[in-house]
Write an enzyme that holds these catalytic residues in place. Structure first.
Site: not given
Length: 346
Positions: A44, A46, A148, A178, A190, A277, A283
């Protein structure tokens, strides 16, 4: 703490199911150690910061973006590591919502005689940890709906010849999302119409988010660019998927969208970039599964065309209002971000 948050950001998209965490150790006004959690199974933040600080950690102050863990998981407790190193003070941005920690890390530090301050930079840390917090408390990924559109609210023309809506600066921002989120989702429509690769391009040291295709009838062809080993295809329980399994896809059978999100959580996906899309986005919104909205707006007028959502509210009173709204320019475009759901805390 700002420097610790910057360290934590280096792990975004790489640590699930663990959180992105950063640590900065300061002694006598000088930073003597830095660290971030790179991925699950590795030390981790730390631990990395303490390794760099060495003996200089004794009597120092450690700034950590998330409460140090107090239990044995894949790695030993970080609270114990801080105690052994002899730090005098620990500044914690936010408490850990994991029931195995949830204040126990802070308690252990205080019982060892270490001064602990909680809440410095809390809002920024909680927002940065949204995926982890969603996975731990709700069992599903944090969903970021990105789209967009033109100034008159169109995401694409109705005919052929659709090009990029936004500028190169805006598209570069999408690539950074991404890189920083665990998964990227589109619908089968799509895939069939645009055949997107769903890869990350132009980001130094970038990685590809895991593709997720929502495809109830398993219509995705094996030639789809987004279909590769590990791609998750969400289908109806009775869909015929042998061709997709042969291509290396992970089949997630779900009877509803909430069940599908829970299934993605079981795959340790803590954050999802929704790039589908209007149908898929509508939904998600109807089921209350959109947590954050990132709208890229280009200074263009298109006229007729497709809108970001299909289902329209009956009145303005039914419109969903965003909170924590932020607006920033990206080249000639404008980015508007905001929350539809609060980030889970404890």
């Amino acid at each position: 703490m700002a420097q610790a948050l910057a360290e934590a950001a280096r792990g975004l998209g790489r640590t699930a199911p663990n959180p992105p965490v950063g640590c900065v150790i300061v002694r006598g006004g000088e930073v003597v150690g830095r660290g971030f959690h790179p991925r699950a199974g590795e030390p981790h933040a730390e631990v990395f910061a303490l390794r760099e600080a060495g003996e200089r950690a004794r009597g120092a102050t450690a700034h950590v973006t998330l409460e140090p863990c107090s239990h044995f998981g894949r790695t030993p407790p970080c609270a114990d590591a801080l105690i052994r190193a002899g730090v005098a003070r620990v500044v914690v941005a936010a408490l850990d919502p994991n029931p195995r920690v949830a204040g126990r890390g802070v308690q252990r530090l205080r019982e060892a005689g270490i001064e602990v301050e909680v809440g410095v930079g809390e809002a920024e840390a909680v927002r940065q940890q949204a995926g982890f917090r969603s996975l731990v408390t709700r069992g599903r990924p944090w969903v970021v709906y990105k789209y967009a559109m033109t100034l008159d609210g169109k995401v694409a023309a109705c005919g052929e010849g659709n090009g990029a809506v936004t500028s190169t600066e805006a598209r570069a921002q999408v690539m950074r999302w991404r890189d920083e989120l665990d998964a990227i989702a589109v619908g089968s429509g799509t895939v069939l119409s645009d055949d997107p690769a769903l890869t990350t391009r132009g980001v130094e040291g970038g990685r590809d988010a895991r593709p997720v295709i929502f495809d109830r009838r398993a219509r995705t062809p094996v030639t789809a660019r987004a279909l590769r080993p590990g791609t998750v295809v969400v289908t109806a329980p009775d869909a015929q998927t042998s061709h997709l399994e042969g291509a290396g896809a992970v089949i997630l059978r779900a009877g509803s969208l909430p069940d599908a999100l829970s299934g993605l959580g079981e795959l340790d996906l803590s954050s999802l970039l929704l790039e589908g899309g209007p149908g898929l986005a509508s939904s998600f919104l109807a089921h209350g599964l959109v947590d954050e909205v990132c709208a890229l707006i280009a200074p263009k007028l298109l006229g007729t065309g497709l809108t970001p959502l299909n289902n329209a509210a009956r009145s303005m009173a039914d419109a969903r209002a965003l909170s924590d709204v932020q607006v920033q320019p990206l080249g000639p475009d404008v980015l508007v971000t905001g929350l539809l759901n609060d980030v889970p805390r404890l």
